[in-house]
Write an enzyme that holds these catalytic residues in place. Structure first.
Site, mmCIF file in Angstrom:
data_model
loop_
_atom_site.group_PDB
_atom_site.id
_atom_site.type_symbol
_atom_site.label_atom_id
_atom_site.label_comp_id
_atom_site.label_asym_id
_atom_site.label_seq_id
_atom_site.Cartn_x
_atom_site.Cartn_y
_atom_site.Cartn_z
ATOM 1 N N GLU A 49 6.484 -2.523 14.865
ATOM 2 C CA GLU A 49 5.420 -3.530 14.991
ATOM 3 C C GLU A 49 5.084 -4.176 13.634
ATOM 4 O O GLU A 49 4.813 -5.376 13.549
ATOM 5 C CB GLU A 49 4.161 -2.886 15.587
ATOM 6 C CG GLU A 49 3.017 -3.834 15.837
ATOM 7 C CD GLU A 49 3.388 -4.972 16.781
ATOM 8 O OE1 GLU A 49 3.599 -4.722 17.961
ATOM 9 O OE2 GLU A 49 3.472 -6.135 16.319
ATOM 10 N N GLY A 79 2.832 -8.344 9.610
ATOM 11 C CA GLY A 79 1.943 -7.287 9.094
ATOM 12 C C GLY A 79 1.058 -6.705 10.171
ATOM 13 O O GLY A 79 1.528 -6.053 11.104
ATOM 14 N N GLY A 137 -1.893 -10.955 -7.639
ATOM 15 C CA GLY A 137 -1.211 -9.923 -6.841
ATOM 16 C C GLY A 137 -0.817 -10.394 -5.448
ATOM 17 O O GLY A 137 -0.392 -9.599 -4.616
ATOM 18 N N LYS A 178 12.200 -12.246 9.522
ATOM 19 C CA LYS A 178 11.161 -12.100 10.553
ATOM 20 C C LYS A 178 11.477 -12.941 11.782
ATOM 21 O O LYS A 178 11.345 -12.465 12.912
ATOM 22 C CB LYS A 178 9.792 -12.472 9.965
ATOM 23 C CG LYS A 178 9.317 -11.444 8.908
ATOM 24 C CD LYS A 178 8.097 -11.944 8.178
ATOM 25 C CE LYS A 178 7.593 -10.933 7.163
ATOM 26 N NZ LYS A 178 6.590 -11.504 6.255
HETATM 27 N N1 HSE Z 1 5.887 -10.849 0.989
HETATM 28 C C1 HSE Z 1 5.457 -10.903 2.344
HETATM 29 C C2 HSE Z 1 4.499 -12.090 2.506
HETATM 30 C C3 HSE Z 1 4.795 -9.613 2.729
HETATM 31 O O1 HSE Z 1 4.153 -12.730 1.506
HETATM 32 O O2 HSE Z 1 4.133 -12.413 3.614
HETATM 33 C C4 HSE Z 1 4.973 -9.162 4.123
HETATM 34 O O3 HSE Z 1 6.283 -9.166 4.582
#
Ligand code: HSE
Length: 406
Positions: free
Chosen positions: A124, A129, A182, A200
């Site tokens: 999932e 996320g 970050g 994805k």
């Molecule tokens: N680097 C990815 C983003 C994190 O910025 O969405 C999750 O896959």
């Protein structure tokens, strides 16, 4: 008591530990049984951490522990994650992973092993996320033919495009700022070049159409060529630039792409800004369904992994059928995909107008106050026709596809 091992105590792995601990009571109530993290694999030591005593450095310790029922893979990368996951499934242990690279590359093989061993391979958290999208696609939307999926699948690039739009800053400045805060990785290549979104959408297309969609076969364009001028043109058009991962049923085939698109406020994904992700799914019966939320982040992603742990716990000895065959999904050849294009040419209107009409046929000029370039929107044409016209002209500064309006 359900014994769990976590492979990798980084951001997501430690988040899983935290969610299991902090929400222990409701997780136990809703699962019907208590869960316990028995061991955590990591090469590092974590002195003073509440999980300090659980750290092991050798996968064999977990592999040989017969009390482990569920393995959580939050190491990332392909190897040794693949070997550890495969070994765990072969022992009949369910595996819950957040690792999109692993799922996109080895999904069908690992799903098949889980089926044979009557356990589950669940992922999932690998797309979107904390947004529930895999389970809804597999079960809630199972009666539907999926006509189209369009997703803002990467938080880093959505944040960068949002900042460029709202603050008028250029790409490099916003990227540096995102890294300082970050939001962007030190090496942001996978995000800004679209590779992360590509994996994805490959996973979503594979689940939607039941066959392996090779991420290497999906045309992928990142956001590195988008400038403040593109953003200004978008504003003039009453649009925003977003980067979409999308797939669409076209007859017996499916087209898939990752690329920046211009969308108007009519599009359901228009207001998805900042680090947020959203996925619009069009089912032939259910119609448009939108999923929105945090596409990254420790606890949001960990919550999705824990939802898989609970699903695995409730289905011990039972495989939840996942249709994802290793046979490749036939994609529409990229040159045959059709779009309208927003195009910018270097040089004045006088130098370009007739040339542009000769190369593209009917065009609609777009003015944003730049005398040193000429911009316009084409009619719907194939990628192949666009590429030939671009070559013929030889002075294209940039092009952005016009997204369909939802
Ligand atoms: N680097 C990815 C983003 C994190 O910025 O969405 C999750 O896959």
């Amino acid at each position: 008591m359900i014994n769990i091992s976590i492979l990798g105590y980084g951001t997501i792995g430690s988040g899983v530990f935290q969610v299991l601990k902090e929400n222990c009571q409701i997780i136990t109530e809703r699962t019907g049984e208590e869960t316990r993290v028995k061991s955590i694999l990591d090469l590092r030591e974590f002195p003073g951490d509440c999980a300090e005593e659980l750290i092991v450095h050798d996968f064999k310790e977990i592999d040989n522990d017969d009390s482990i029922q569920i393995v959580v893979e939050t190491m990332g990368g392909l190897h040794p994650a693949y070997e550890f996951v495969k070994a765990s499934l072969e022992k009949g242990r369910s595996v819950c992973t957040s690792n999109k690279a692993l799922v996109a590359a080895f999904g069908p093989e690992l799903i098949k092993i889980a089926e044979e061993k009557k356990c589950n391979f669940l992922f999932e958290a690998s797309v979107g996320g904390g947004i529930p999208i895999i389970r809804p696609l597999k079960s809630s939307l199972a009666p539907d033919e999926i006509e189209q999926i369009s997703g803002i699948l990467n938080g880093t690039t959505n944040y960068i495009l949002t900042e460029m739009t709202e603050k008028g800053a250029d790409f490099e400045t916003v990227l540096k700022d995102a890294q300082a805060k970050g939001y962007a990785e030190k090496d942001p290549t996978a995000d800004i070049e679209g590779h992360d979104a590509c994996r994805k959408i490959a996973i979503l297309a594979s689940l939607a159409y039941g066959r392996q969609t090779g991420f290497e076969d999906i045309y992928t364009e990142g956001i590195t060529k988008i400038t403040d001028r593109d953003i200004n043109y978008a504003r003039k058009l009453g649009s925003k630039i977003k980067i979409f991962g999308s797939c669409k049923k076209q007859g017996d085939k499916v087209s898939a792409m990752v690329a920046p698109v211009l969308i108007t406020p009519k599009h359901p994904l228009y207001s998805v800004d900042g680090v947020f992700n959203a996925i619009l799914v069009k089912g032939n019966m259910a119609g448009d369904i939108m999923f929105y939320g945090q596409g990254a982040g420790k606890l949001a992603t960990a919550s999705a992994v824990v939802s898989d742990i609970m699903e695995a716990a409730k289905h011990r000895g039972i495989n939840i059928k996942t249709i994802w065959d290793s046979q490749k999904l036939e994609l529409v050849p990229f040159e045959e995909s059709v779009s309208k294009f927003f195009v910018r040419l270097s040089g004045t209107k006088a130098e370009n107008e007739a040339k542009a009409r000769k190369a593209f046929g009917s065009i609609t000029p777009v003015e944003a106050g730049y005398s040193d370039e000429y911009a316009f929107i084409t009619e719907e044409i194939t990628e192949g026709a666009y590429a030939r016209a671009e070559k013929e002209l030889g002075n294209v500064i940039n092009k952005i596809r016009i997204g369909n309006q939802g």
